[in-house]
Design a protein around this motif. Structure first.
Motif, PDB file in Angstrom:
ATOM      1  N   LEU A 196      -6.022   5.018  -7.932  1.00 49.33           N
ATOM      2  CA  LEU A 196      -6.461   3.700  -8.686  1.00 49.33           C
ATOM      3  C   LEU A 196      -7.710   3.435  -7.905  1.00 49.33           C
ATOM      4  N   ILE A 231       1.831   1.937  -3.493  1.00 53.34           N
ATOM      5  CA  ILE A 231       0.863   2.164  -4.454  1.00 53.34           C
ATOM      6  C   ILE A 231       0.716   3.690  -3.927  1.00 53.34           C
ATOM      7  N   MET A 232       0.643   4.069  -2.846  1.00 54.50           N
ATOM      8  CA  MET A 232       0.196   5.495  -2.339  1.00 54.50           C
ATOM      9  C   MET A 232       1.262   6.356  -2.917  1.00 54.50           C
ATOM     10  N   ALA A 233       2.369   5.957  -2.856  1.00 48.96           N
ATOM     11  CA  ALA A 233       3.655   6.846  -3.063  1.00 48.96           C
ATOM     12  C   ALA A 233       3.548   6.932  -4.536  1.00 48.96           C
ATOM     13  N   ILE A 259       0.885  -1.137   0.043  1.00 48.88           N
ATOM     14  CA  ILE A 259       0.089   0.025   0.151  1.00 48.88           C
ATOM     15  C   ILE A 259       0.871   1.320   0.008  1.00 48.88           C
ATOM     16  N   GLU A 260       2.049   1.179   0.674  1.00 50.25           N
ATOM     17  CA  GLU A 260       2.978   2.491   0.956  1.00 50.25           C
ATOM     18  C   GLU A 260       3.407   2.623  -0.558  1.00 50.25           C
ATOM     19  N   GLU A 282       0.939   6.910  -6.431  1.00 43.83           N
ATOM     20  CA  GLU A 282      -0.398   7.841  -6.520  1.00 43.83           C
ATOM     21  C   GLU A 282       0.059   9.357  -6.486  1.00 43.83           C
ATOM     22  N   GLU A 283       0.532   9.674  -5.377  1.00 42.17           N
ATOM     23  CA  GLU A 283       0.952  11.001  -5.101  1.00 42.17           C
ATOM     24  C   GLU A 283       1.981  11.466  -6.282  1.00 42.17           C
TER      25      GLU A 283
END
Lengths: 638, 82
Positions: B58, B47-49, B44-45, B51-52
């Protein structure tokens, strides 16, 4: 993707941050490496950097007792109904910022109740010093949609809160732990809309109601709240909550918000250990007012009503004053000649802060680190209880390097952001307002009378009387020229003629014996409103003993207080003193000044001519009757 | 479309931050099996990094469908912004 809640009061992560972190990971536990870890923590870290730092800290500082750490170690148990693993690093780093070694553990997924009630178990092994209840919103609101009546909903809240209190008591009794409760975030959809609270089966409404009730019982039970609902209101729900990751991983608080979450919790733990700051040290030039007093003079600095910039600095002063009333000691640390620095406090009527509010006033040309040490010594406070507010990045950098234990908030370029930097940083976090806090204010106070008079007024007249309004006025002169000209050129609504006069014109009118140029300031028990009105009247060139009101404008802040009556009384007396017997008033319509189209009529003038864009009125001064508004009027003679 | 190479470079930096290692060979085939410590939270880390970094979000279906780094790279290439 989200606008993560930034720790905007901390400086950005420097380029060599990751290199320094790697170097730290290869060192042993020592006083130096602990200081370095705190230094790395004190930046605006995103979740990746936060996780990395927490990982290194966990590996380097393994022992429970670290002889070089003076604060008490915290073992924080996070009890939750959903996923919290991603929040633990933020807690470690938030505590590290405050010099506290924190270890955190969480329950197996969903088993928070069992963790507290089972014999032995991980909690008994962990021996928590603090327990944080991080129950998610859906969990707290379960059953809400089955409620048929408001009484059902209240009863459901009652049952939930009774259960919560039992858990709090259990955590406290079993481990002698401090108890923290996170408030549920408003992440549930509405079924009706703005008047959601009228729907007894609304979970969103139930959560809002619970957030009110939870505060009451937390006070009774001595439980500290982590007010996520309040923080969400500031940052926006999307900064805290990401529905896709709620669905995917049951993370109610999104990972990008984890550093802020950890900081919010850690500042409460620090406050409970007495590690919140106690003293705000203020720079002066461009921090408390705009410009440099040495160049601009005490009346030339940007401060006060009338300009957005001046008001921004007013708000900084007002926030400092309010902190002082709450128990925060104020000090000044400025590079200035002391007399010049003090001249603004003594001569500028717009100053909110008074010399008597400042418990230690240091203005000289010595470097600020030395001066901060001196301030701490004189006030008999630990140097780590100082917060240093300075607009100048050079001074901030110097103090951070020389005195890393002093908190120095990073400030934006524009002063309107200073208050948020201080307020959001949580440096003065307090969980209760203690006798000691208030005694501190007493101890450091000079000779200032209390302004805290309870409001008892019910009717408007009584209310106005209770305001204790004082209208001061004078003739415009060099000292007041700039400010009055500014008001003349920006006031649109309460402005009878909207004639814009430049500074030269006003100066010429002010020295003309056939003109009256008056300024007015208003103060009341709540404070000083600053310059609020300007009136210019000129002797008629054609008619004897007649004066025409060329300009009359007032700040909308003071409407509805009968100030215009007091202003007219001053004007009438001044005109009489110049031999006038008749006053002509003109209202010239613009797109914005309709609110005063009948002002002269309301004040007893008779209308003599009315055209679409203009109303002319007349007042014979021999018939003028005073209004006697509840306002004390004082003339200030140049 | 963002070039794959640009995304790979950014992912290399993100992996270096997440795992504190800069020797992880970034490729479309890379998956959690290949990197020690790549658990669901690191996932998740990452993916979120990402995304930012690329201002992309997503969907829940995309989160469910990620098998390897290539799946993430393709979504970023299509919808990401630099």
């Amino acid at each position: 993707m989200s606008d993560r809640p930034c720790l905007h009061w901390l400086p950005p992560r420097p380029d060599d941050w990751r290199t320094r972190l790697k170097a730290l990971s290869e060192r042993g536990a020592s006083a130096e490496s602990w200081t370095e870890a705190i230094g790395l923590a004190n930046h605006d870290l995103d979740f990746t950097a936060t996780n990395a730092l927490a990982g290194v800290v966990g590996r380097v500082f393994t022992a429970e007792a670290l002889p070089f750490v003076e604060s008490r170690p915290e073992r924080l148990a996070v009890l939750s109904s959903s996923t919290t693993s991603h929040l633990l690093p933020g807690l470690v780093v938030g505590a590290l910022r405050r010099g506290i070694r924190l270890t955190a553990q969480e329950n197996d997924y969903g088993l928070y109740r069992e963790s507290l009630t089972e014999d032995g178990g991980w909690l008994a092994d962990f021996r928590p010093t603090s327990v944080l209840f991080a129950l998610d919103t859906r969990h707290l609101a379960r059953g809400a949609t089955d409620c048929r009546t408001r009484a059902d909903a209240e009863a459901l809240i009652d049952r939930t809160l009774v259960g919560l209190r039992a858990l709090w008591a259990r955590a406290r009794d079993r481990f002698a732990a401090k108890v923290l409760q996170q408030t549920p975030i408003p992440c549930l959809p509405r079924l009706m809309g703005s008047n959601e609270h009228r729907n007894p089966a609304s979970a969103a409404a139930l959560v809002a109601r619970m957030n009110v009730r939870i505060r009451e019982i937390a006070d009774e039970d001595g439980v500290d709240l982590v007010a996520l609902d309040d923080r969400v209101a500031r940052d926006g729900l999307s900064a805290w909550y990401d529905v896709a990751f709620w669905l995917k991983a049951k993370q109610e608080i999104a990972l990008p918000a984890a550093p802020m979450f950890g900081d919010l919790v850690a500042r409460i733990l620090a406050a409970r250990q007495g590690r919140s700051a106690k003293c705000l040290v203020l720079d002066l030039d461009n921090t408390l007012w705009g410009g440099v007093v040495g160049d601009e003079g005490p009346l030339g600095v940007a401060l006060g009503e009338g300009s957005a910039l001046g008001e921004a600095f007013l708000s900084v002063q007002a926030y400092a004053r309010d902190l002082r009333r709450r128990g925060v000691v104020l000090a000044v640390c400025s590079k200035n000649d002391e007399e010049i620095a003090r001249s603004v406090f003594r001569e500028n009527p717009d100053m909110v802060l008074k010399e008597s509010d400042i418990s230690c006033f240091v203005a000289n040309w010595t470097d600020k680190a030395t001066n901060l040490r001196e301030i701490a010594r004189r006030l008999n406070l630990g140097i780590d209880s100082l917060v240093f507010l300075d607009d100048n990045p050079f001074e901030r950098g110097l103090v951070r390097r020389e005195l890393p234990m002093v908190f120095v908030p990073e400030l934006p370029a524009a002063p309107e952001g200073y208050v948020a930097a201080l307020a959001d940083s949580g440096c003065f976090e307090a969980t209760t307002l203690t006798e000691e806090d208030l005694a501190r204010v007493e101890y450091y106070r000079a000779d200032r009378p209390s302004l805290d008079i309870p409001i008892e007024a019910t009717d408007l007249e009584g209310h106005l009387a209770d305001l204790q309004m004082v209208l001061t006025w004078g003739h415009i002169d060099e000292k007041t020229l700039a400010r009055t000209t500014q008001l003349i050129n920006k006031t649109n609504q309460f402005n009878l003629t909207t004639r814009r006069h430049g500074e030269e014109e006003v100066r010429a009118l002010a020295v003309d014996p056939h003109s009256l140029c008056l300024w007015f300031r208003l103060a009341d028990r709540y404070g000083d409103h600053g310059l609020i009105a300007v009136v210019i009247a000129r002797k008629s060139p054609s008619e004897a003993e007649v004066f025409e009101v060329d300009t009359w404008l007032m700040s909308c802040r003071v409407l509805g207080r009968r100030v215009e009556q007091a202003v007219l009384e001053v004007l009438v007396a001044a005109v009489r003193a110049k031999g006038g017997r008749v006053l002509h008033g003109i209202y010239r319509r613009t797109a914005k000044n309709d609110m005063v189209h009948d002002l002269y009529g309301r004040l007893g003038f008779e209308t003599v001519a009315e055209e679409p864009g203009e109303i002319r009125s007349r007042l014979g001064l021999s018939e003028f009757d005073t209004f006697s508004p509840p306002i004390v009027v004082r003339e200030v003679v140049g | 479309m963002i070039p794959e190479e640009t995304i790979h470079d950014a992912l290399a930096e993100i992996f270096a931050d997440v795992f504190l290692r800069d020797d992880i060979p970034i490729s479309n085939e890379l998956s959690a099996r290949d990197v020690k410590g790549w658990d669901s939270f690191k996932q998740i880390e990452i993916i979120m990094a990402t995304e930012e970094r690329f201002a992309v979000k997503l969907t829940s279906a995309e989160l469910d469908g990620l098998r390897n780094l290539g799946d993430l790279v393709r979504i970023v290439a299509e919808r990401g912004r630099i």
